[in-house]
Design a protein around this motif. Structure first.
Motif, PDB file in Angstrom:
ATOM      1  N   ASP A  97       0.848  -1.114   0.017  1.00 44.16           N
ATOM      2  CA  ASP A  97       0.087  -0.053   0.081  1.00 44.16           C
ATOM      3  C   ASP A  97       0.948   1.387   0.120  1.00 44.16           C
ATOM      4  O   ASP A  97       0.433   2.226  -0.563  1.00 44.16           O
ATOM      5  CB  ASP A  97      -0.755  -0.068   1.330  1.00 44.16           C
ATOM      6  N   LYS A  98       2.162   1.174   0.442  1.00 42.31           N
ATOM      7  CA  LYS A  98       2.752   2.139   0.594  1.00 42.31           C
ATOM      8  C   LYS A  98       3.809   2.532  -0.709  1.00 42.31           C
ATOM      9  O   LYS A  98       4.163   3.740  -0.935  1.00 42.31           O
ATOM     10  CB  LYS A  98       3.830   2.160   1.740  1.00 42.31           C
ATOM     11  N   VAL A  99       4.048   1.438  -1.373  1.00 43.28           N
ATOM     12  CA  VAL A  99       4.862   1.635  -2.672  1.00 43.28           C
ATOM     13  C   VAL A  99       4.338   1.365  -3.884  1.00 43.28           C
ATOM     14  O   VAL A  99       4.960   1.472  -4.775  1.00 43.28           O
ATOM     15  CB  VAL A  99       6.005   0.536  -2.491  1.00 43.28           C
ATOM     16  N   ARG A 100       2.935   0.884  -4.053  1.00 39.76           N
ATOM     17  CA  ARG A 100       2.618   0.444  -5.377  1.00 39.76           C
ATOM     18  C   ARG A 100       2.262   1.661  -6.302  1.00 39.76           C
ATOM     19  O   ARG A 100       2.492   1.447  -7.435  1.00 39.76           O
ATOM     20  CB  ARG A 100       1.336  -0.355  -5.234  1.00 39.76           C
ATOM     21  N   GLY A 101       2.381   2.960  -5.527  1.00 39.36           N
ATOM     22  CA  GLY A 101       2.207   4.045  -6.768  1.00 39.36           C
ATOM     23  C   GLY A 101       0.961   3.886  -7.580  1.00 39.36           C
ATOM     24  O   GLY A 101       0.045   3.443  -7.207  1.00 39.36           O
ATOM     25  N   ASP A 102       1.265   4.064  -8.837  1.00 39.04           N
ATOM     26  CA  ASP A 102       0.356   4.024  -9.929  1.00 39.04           C
ATOM     27  C   ASP A 102       0.261   2.624 -10.588  1.00 39.04           C
ATOM     28  O   ASP A 102      -0.512   2.580 -11.461  1.00 39.04           O
ATOM     29  CB  ASP A 102       0.500   5.051 -10.886  1.00 39.04           C
ATOM     30  N   ALA A 103       0.800   1.701 -10.013  1.00 34.41           N
ATOM     31  CA  ALA A 103       0.662   0.378 -10.563  1.00 34.41           C
ATOM     32  C   ALA A 103      -0.781  -0.291 -11.069  1.00 34.41           C
ATOM     33  O   ALA A 103      -1.588  -0.016 -10.137  1.00 34.41           O
ATOM     34  CB  ALA A 103       1.191  -0.814  -9.550  1.00 34.41           C
ATOM     35  N   ALA A 104      -1.071  -0.516 -12.138  1.00 31.75           N
ATOM     36  CA  ALA A 104      -2.386  -0.996 -12.804  1.00 31.75           C
ATOM     37  C   ALA A 104      -3.031  -2.187 -12.015  1.00 31.75           C
ATOM     38  O   ALA A 104      -3.953  -2.081 -11.753  1.00 31.75           O
ATOM     39  CB  ALA A 104      -2.337  -1.155 -14.159  1.00 31.75           C
ATOM     40  N   SER A 105      -2.057  -2.901 -11.367  1.00 28.92           N
ATOM     41  CA  SER A 105      -2.529  -4.214 -10.629  1.00 28.92           C
ATOM     42  C   SER A 105      -1.503  -4.574  -9.788  1.00 28.92           C
ATOM     43  O   SER A 105      -0.118  -4.313  -9.680  1.00 28.92           O
ATOM     44  CB  SER A 105      -3.270  -5.191 -11.480  1.00 28.92           C
ATOM     45  N   VAL A 106      -1.635  -5.374  -8.768  1.00 28.34           N
ATOM     46  CA  VAL A 106      -0.769  -6.197  -8.242  1.00 28.34           C
ATOM     47  C   VAL A 106      -0.933  -7.706  -8.091  1.00 28.34           C
ATOM     48  O   VAL A 106      -2.221  -8.289  -7.598  1.00 28.34           O
ATOM     49  CB  VAL A 106      -1.041  -5.747  -6.476  1.00 28.34           C
ATOM     50  N   GLY A 107       0.129  -8.543  -8.483  1.00 26.77           N
ATOM     51  CA  GLY A 107      -0.080  -9.640  -8.550  1.00 26.77           C
ATOM     52  C   GLY A 107       0.854 -10.381  -7.641  1.00 26.77           C
ATOM     53  O   GLY A 107       2.003  -9.826  -7.082  1.00 26.77           O
ATOM     54  N   LEU A 108       0.643 -11.753  -7.286  1.00 25.41           N
ATOM     55  CA  LEU A 108       1.582 -12.328  -6.103  1.00 25.41           C
ATOM     56  C   LEU A 108       2.243 -13.583  -6.680  1.00 25.41           C
ATOM     57  O   LEU A 108       1.546 -14.465  -7.319  1.00 25.41           O
ATOM     58  CB  LEU A 108       0.738 -12.708  -4.967  1.00 25.41           C
ATOM     59  N   LEU A 109       3.602 -13.858  -6.530  1.00 18.70           N
ATOM     60  CA  LEU A 109       4.195 -15.041  -6.788  1.00 18.70           C
ATOM     61  C   LEU A 109       4.808 -15.701  -5.625  1.00 18.70           C
ATOM     62  O   LEU A 109       5.894 -14.918  -5.296  1.00 18.70           O
ATOM     63  CB  LEU A 109       4.916 -14.944  -8.266  1.00 18.70           C
ATOM     64  N   GLY A 110       4.650 -16.841  -5.101  1.00 16.14           N
ATOM     65  CA  GLY A 110       5.294 -17.363  -3.876  1.00 16.14           C
ATOM     66  C   GLY A 110       5.837 -18.639  -4.023  1.00 16.14           C
ATOM     67  O   GLY A 110       5.412 -19.369  -4.790  1.00 16.14           O
ATOM     68  N   PHE A 111       6.977 -18.959  -3.433  1.00 16.10           N
ATOM     69  CA  PHE A 111       7.361 -20.425  -3.556  1.00 16.10           C
ATOM     70  C   PHE A 111       7.405 -20.879  -1.983  1.00 16.10           C
ATOM     71  O   PHE A 111       7.775 -20.408  -1.115  1.00 16.10           O
ATOM     72  CB  PHE A 111       8.706 -20.479  -3.919  1.00 16.10           C
TER      73      PHE A 111
END
Length: 219
Positions: A97-111
């Protein structure tokens, strides 16, 4: 609720400097138990360049003598603290929430553990994660506050795992195989000769999945 330490902004790895991010979609990389932010960042050259990839470091230290960092404590093969899982997922969202800026979307990739956190983040805020990639991980076997809403939204999830993976308990795998289809738009694959790792074949499938998300309108 257990409060996880905030993510350390000084150890975050970005694939693009601030002036090149703009409204490009953000892809958050969540490493596994005993590892660090450099692990999954090595995958960036193999992922679609349209994403701004960012690898973060988990806030906890595993029990000695395990090196690296962790998202939640593991006591034995089966024991995990649901409060720690939720707290770490909250810490990542707070940082995003603090760093996403104008990013169109947020995706997650985890191992592995990071895959657990990716799904937990999606369960906490079903409308804020565009998709999740869960590699050699699982869905935490405790109800989450957003599960009902998640089943309505049904965001895309790729779940990849190795048939020879002896790290993740069969109980967790079975639960995930039953739980995911009722809550997300699931795609994925079991790789016959793969252990607790990521193969070139799986990485290619992930790239195809991520490219598909770029082509799919959001909202």
């Amino acid at each position: 609720m257990v409060a996880a330490s905030p993510l350390d902004p000084d150890v975050v790895l970005w694939s693009a400097p601030v002036d090149e991010r703009g409204d490009r979609p953000l892809l958050v990389l969540l490493h596994g138990y005993g590892s660090n932010e450099e692990d999954l960042f090595g995958l960036v050259p193999h992922l679609p360049a349209a994403y701004v990839a960012v690898a973060v470091r988990a806030p906890l230290a595993p029990r000695f003598p395990m090196p690296g960092y962790s998202w939640f404590t593991i006591d034995g093969v089966e024991s995990r603290d649901p409060a720690e899982v939720t707290a770490s997922a909250h810490a990542v969202w707070e940082w995003i929430d603090k760093v996403r800026g104008d990013a169109a979307s947020v995706g997650l990739l985890g191992f592995s553990q990071g895959g657990v956190i990716a799904l937990q983040m999606m369960r906490m805020r079903p409308r804020d994660a565009a998709f999740a990639v869960n590699l050699a991980g699982y869905a935490f076997p405790e109800p989450a506050a957003g599960d009902a809403e998640l089943a309505e939204v049904r965001p895309p999830v790729f779940w990849g795992r190795g048939a020879r993976d002896e790290v993740i308990s069969a109980r967790f795998v079975d639960h995930t195989a039953e739980w995911l289809p009722g809550h997300v738009d699931l795609s994925g694959r079991v790789y016959p000769n793969l252990a607790h790792s990521v193969s070139a074949e799986e990485l290619n499938d992930v790239r195809v999945f991520l490219e598909k998300q770029l082509a799919t309108p959001k909202g």
